[in-house]
Design a protein around this motif. Sequence first.
Motif, PDB file in Angstrom:
ATOM      1  N   THR A 161       0.834  -1.188   0.000  1.00 32.59           N
ATOM      2  CA  THR A 161       0.000   0.000   0.000  1.00 32.59           C
ATOM      3  C   THR A 161       0.873   1.245   0.000  1.00 32.59           C
ATOM      4  O   THR A 161       2.083   1.171   0.198  1.00 32.59           O
ATOM      5  N   SER A 162       0.253   2.384  -0.242  1.00 30.22           N
ATOM      6  CA  SER A 162       1.008   3.636  -0.323  1.00 30.22           C
ATOM      7  C   SER A 162       0.450   4.647   0.659  1.00 30.22           C
ATOM      8  O   SER A 162      -0.696   4.550   1.101  1.00 30.22           O
ATOM      9  N   GLY A 163       1.293   5.633   0.982  1.00 35.08           N
ATOM     10  CA  GLY A 163       0.868   6.694   1.885  1.00 35.08           C
ATOM     11  C   GLY A 163       1.768   6.791   3.094  1.00 35.08           C
ATOM     12  O   GLY A 163       2.962   6.470   3.049  1.00 35.08           O
ATOM     13  N   ASN A 164       1.176   7.219   4.208  1.00 38.15           N
ATOM     14  CA  ASN A 164       1.897   7.398   5.459  1.00 38.15           C
ATOM     15  C   ASN A 164       2.000   6.059   6.191  1.00 38.15           C
ATOM     16  O   ASN A 164       0.989   5.388   6.420  1.00 38.15           O
ATOM     17  N   SER A 165       3.207   5.674   6.573  1.00 33.79           N
ATOM     18  CA  SER A 165       3.418   4.354   7.168  1.00 33.79           C
ATOM     19  C   SER A 165       2.640   4.183   8.466  1.00 33.79           C
ATOM     20  O   SER A 165       2.026   3.128   8.699  1.00 33.79           O
ATOM     21  N   ASP A 166       2.650   5.188   9.336  1.00 26.95           N
ATOM     22  CA  ASP A 166       1.942   5.071  10.611  1.00 26.95           C
ATOM     23  C   ASP A 166       0.436   4.925  10.397  1.00 26.95           C
ATOM     24  O   ASP A 166      -0.230   4.130  11.074  1.00 26.95           O
ATOM     25  N   ILE A 167      -0.108   5.700   9.457  1.00 27.55           N
ATOM     26  CA  ILE A 167      -1.544   5.639   9.186  1.00 27.55           C
ATOM     27  C   ILE A 167      -1.926   4.273   8.631  1.00 27.55           C
ATOM     28  O   ILE A 167      -2.894   3.637   9.085  1.00 27.55           O
TER      29      ILE A 167
END
Length: 245
Positions: free
Chosen positions: A133-139
């Motif tokens: 998946t992509s985006g912010n790792s924590d989220i």
Amino acid sequence: MPQGRLFAFIDWDDTLKVTNDLYYQISRKNAELVLSHLPGAGLTPADLVHMVHEIDLEKARRFGLRAENYPSSWRDCYRKVAASLGVEPLEEVARLLAANAETVSRLPQPDYPGAPELLHFLRRHQFEITIWTSGNSDIQTGKVERSGWAPLIDRLVVVAEKTPETLKEALGGRDPALCSVVGNSPRADVLPALAVGAKAIHVLQSTWGYDQAEIDHRHENYHPVSSLREVPALLCRLFSLPRPS
């Protein structure tokens, strides 16, 4: 039966879990808030939702998939509409719009039909399951942890952008011919899979403008499905596995 273990790289947002509908819910709420403070705008909630979508899309194209894009898009939209009316925007309204938008990543995500069944099918057939998946790792990590599906998943790989290069890196030494990429995005799932020689299972579910791309529908590794429920039978056919009961 193929030699070696099989690998499934599965997208999260709007493949396994509903996401775009949650953004729409927050956008409707924010649109009504803007119009309550700017009643003379002559706009409908749908107009504002579309305006924010375009601002958010432009930010994604310029800066990538940053967590702050969507909240800042609502601040920008409110200030733009206020300026068009010659009204001084209220900072507390801008902050509230952004705060509302930030909650979208923490809302409970409903399952897409067939999602848990697919994960259990993959586990029974000893696939290595990677959430790609992509985006912010924590989220993204938080979403997976809250889902309760972590015990079914072997790896979580979060990248800034899903590209052929980041897919190659995530594959490591795995044979692409034994890998299936399951996702709803032509740009982020289908194109990288086809580029590296993996099977692209295109789930025809909700997406947004940033995900659009031209794909070769005649490619031998391109396999569209209308639902996750179709994926187990497709994998059985592609890899000569026992048919699901």
